[in-house]
Design a protein around this motif. Structure first.
Motif, PDB file in Angstrom:
ATOM      1  N   SER A  55      71.601  81.524  57.133  1.00 33.45           N
ATOM      2  CA  SER A  55      71.871  81.361  58.669  1.00 33.45           C
ATOM      3  C   SER A  55      73.269  79.675  58.858  1.00 33.45           C
ATOM      4  O   SER A  55      73.983  80.159  59.511  1.00 33.45           O
ATOM      5  CB  SER A  55      70.654  81.287  59.282  1.00 33.45           C
ATOM      6  N   GLY A  56      72.036  79.253  58.391  1.00 32.44           N
ATOM      7  CA  GLY A  56      73.323  77.315  58.767  1.00 32.44           C
ATOM      8  C   GLY A  56      74.808  77.343  57.678  1.00 32.44           C
ATOM      9  O   GLY A  56      75.462  76.839  58.437  1.00 32.44           O
ATOM     10  N   LYS A  64      81.659  79.673  60.892  1.00 35.56           N
ATOM     11  CA  LYS A  64      82.661  79.926  61.661  1.00 35.56           C
ATOM     12  C   LYS A  64      83.212  78.845  62.620  1.00 35.56           C
ATOM     13  O   LYS A  64      84.698  78.572  62.868  1.00 35.56           O
ATOM     14  CB  LYS A  64      81.592  80.092  63.009  1.00 35.56           C
ATOM     15  N   GLU A  65      82.199  77.576  62.443  1.00 30.32           N
ATOM     16  CA  GLU A  65      83.023  76.649  62.798  1.00 30.32           C
ATOM     17  C   GLU A  65      84.216  76.241  61.839  1.00 30.32           C
ATOM     18  O   GLU A  65      85.242  76.086  61.982  1.00 30.32           O
ATOM     19  CB  GLU A  65      81.872  75.287  62.270  1.00 30.32           C
ATOM     20  N   TYR A  66      84.341  76.917  60.526  1.00 32.05           N
ATOM     21  CA  TYR A  66      85.691  76.475  59.192  1.00 32.05           C
ATOM     22  C   TYR A  66      86.716  77.296  59.764  1.00 32.05           C
ATOM     23  O   TYR A  66      87.658  76.439  60.030  1.00 32.05           O
ATOM     24  CB  TYR A  66      84.484  77.406  57.946  1.00 32.05           C
ATOM     25  N   ALA A  97      95.203  82.263  59.751  1.00 34.46           N
ATOM     26  CA  ALA A  97      93.591  81.830  59.440  1.00 34.46           C
ATOM     27  C   ALA A  97      93.116  83.734  59.136  1.00 34.46           C
ATOM     28  O   ALA A  97      92.526  84.314  58.039  1.00 34.46           O
ATOM     29  CB  ALA A  97      92.782  80.901  60.937  1.00 34.46           C
ATOM     30  N   ASN A  98      93.717  84.180  60.267  1.00 35.60           N
ATOM     31  CA  ASN A  98      93.844  86.007  59.835  1.00 35.60           C
ATOM     32  C   ASN A  98      93.548  86.279  58.473  1.00 35.60           C
ATOM     33  O   ASN A  98      92.900  86.964  57.877  1.00 35.60           O
ATOM     34  CB  ASN A  98      93.624  86.409  60.831  1.00 35.60           C
ATOM     35  N   LYS A  99      94.923  85.910  57.993  1.00 35.17           N
ATOM     36  CA  LYS A  99      95.351  86.784  56.991  1.00 35.17           C
ATOM     37  C   LYS A  99      94.733  86.100  55.768  1.00 35.17           C
ATOM     38  O   LYS A  99      94.273  86.715  54.804  1.00 35.17           O
ATOM     39  CB  LYS A  99      96.702  85.795  56.510  1.00 35.17           C
ATOM     40  N   VAL A 100      94.237  84.623  55.753  1.00 39.66           N
ATOM     41  CA  VAL A 100      93.257  83.719  54.586  1.00 39.66           C
ATOM     42  C   VAL A 100      92.395  84.774  54.889  1.00 39.66           C
ATOM     43  O   VAL A 100      91.314  84.648  53.867  1.00 39.66           O
ATOM     44  CB  VAL A 100      93.083  82.858  54.978  1.00 39.66           C
ATOM     45  N   ILE A 101      91.749  84.096  55.147  1.00 39.85           N
ATOM     46  CA  ILE A 101      90.300  85.306  55.488  1.00 39.85           C
ATOM     47  C   ILE A 101      90.466  86.158  55.149  1.00 39.85           C
ATOM     48  O   ILE A 101      89.237  87.307  54.408  1.00 39.85           O
ATOM     49  CB  ILE A 101      89.315  85.226  56.844  1.00 39.85           C
ATOM     50  N   SER A 102      91.348  87.523  55.557  1.00 38.13           N
ATOM     51  CA  SER A 102      91.076  88.694  55.100  1.00 38.13           C
ATOM     52  C   SER A 102      91.146  89.047  53.513  1.00 38.13           C
ATOM     53  O   SER A 102      90.913  90.148  53.331  1.00 38.13           O
ATOM     54  CB  SER A 102      92.184  89.644  55.979  1.00 38.13           C
TER      55      SER A 102
END
Length: 181
Positions: free
Chosen positions: A121-122, A128-130, A143-148
């Motif tokens: 959980s931590g 989320k902070e990242y 960011a959306n491209k990197v994450i996806s």
């Protein structure tokens, strides 16, 4: 031809590059997140690191690279994956991935409290902070491209059985019940 990235079941073209590797879990993947924690699970002392680049003590639970690094290098992302909590983490590293894993962690929250590791959980809270920091570096669309398109790794459960179940939970659960909750 397509291949599936299991974490998001997202299709990548055969020659499309995975932009980042993001790791969660325990010591199998931890690249040094426990270094600044008061934890039973530490390895930023010799002989750890003796075979790492420059013999550097990194907090990896290995004398060299861990699976996180080997996969990132094999995919051509980068040579090593920094720990998210590394005080020397560079903004440029965010777009190619970081490690949130914490040696001694487990899926059972009690496991992390026994070892004083960062619970899953931590790690997700740090993720989320990242994402917020990543947006600051490459913008929301970037960011959306990197994450996806990233490869997500999870290694968990070893400490739940080896530390937690064998010491505390064995009195309350049989192995079959414990592994199914």
């Amino acid at each position: 031809m397509y291949r599936i990235v299991a974490s998001r079941k997202r299709q990548l073209r055969e020659n499309e590059k995975v932009p980042a590797l993001i790791a969660f879990g325990d010591s199998i993947l931890d690249t040094g997140n426990n270094n600044n924690l008061i934890s039973l699970a530490k390895c930023n002392f010799p002989p750890y690191g003796k075979d790492f680049i420059g013999g550097k003590l990194t907090g990896r639970f290995s004398d060299g690279k861990v699976l996180t690094d080997l996969l990132a290098e094999g995919l051509g992302i980068k040579e090593t994956v920094p720990a998210y909590l590394d005080p020397n983490l560079q903004s440029k590293d965010l777009a190619t991935g970081v490690c949130f894993a914490s040696g001694g962690s487990g899926l059972d929250p009690l496991t992390s409290s026994i070892t004083s590791a960062i619970p899953i959980s931590g790690q997700l809270k740090n993720f989320k902070e990242y994402i917020g920091k990543l947006k600051g570096v490459v913008g929301e669309e970037g960011a959306n491209k990197v994450i996806s398109k990233s490869l997500f790794l999870l290694s968990a459960g070893n400490n739940d059985l080896g530390i937690n179940y064998s010491v505390l939970r064995v009195k309350k659960y049989d192995i079959s019940t414990y592994t199914s909750i």
